[in-house]
Design a protein around this motif. Structure first.
Motif: not given
Length: 119
Positions: A98-119
């Motif tokens: 998430x990045x603030x539209x006006x104050x773009x130095x304000x950013x937040x991140x989630x912890x992430x989710x793993x995606x694995x593509x494999x057979x």
């Protein structure tokens, strides 16, 4: 307390589909540009998809264009990433941003989710 919580990752076979979700809280969701990034093994974090304006225009990395759709629900403070026709090279940890539209130095991140593509 600002939180971005990603869910929906997992193991998927090549050619399959997956929908990632990001639940946002603790900030005014509508004031932020929402994006999805990913970081594959041994790679830098890269932008996958983003909303470019308040009008809902979107932009995608060339590597996922035509296979991936970003969407958001402002009423629920949610952002989604629908992934279709996945490939092994889509394997990565996917992060909500998430990045603030006006104050773009304000950013937040989630912890992430793993995606694995494999057979």
């Amino acid at each position: 307390q600002v939180q971005l919580v990603e869910t929906g990752g997992g193991l998927v076979q090549p050619g399959g589909s997956l929908r990632l979700s990001c639940a946002a809280s603790g900030f005014t969701f509508s004031l932020y540009r929402m994006s999805w990034y990913r970081q594959g093994p041994g790679k830098d974090r890269e932008l996958v998809a983003t909303f470019t304006s308040t009008g809902g225009s979107t932009n995608y990395a060339d590597s996922v264009k035509g296979r991936v759709t970003i969407s958001r629900d402002n009423a629920k403070n949610m952002v989604y990433l629908q992934m279709n026709s996945v490939k092994p090279e889509d394997t990565a940890v996917y992060y909500c941003n998430a990045q603030h539209r006006e104050f773009d130095l304000i950013r937040y991140w989630g912890q992430g989710t793993q995606v694995t593509v494999s057979s």
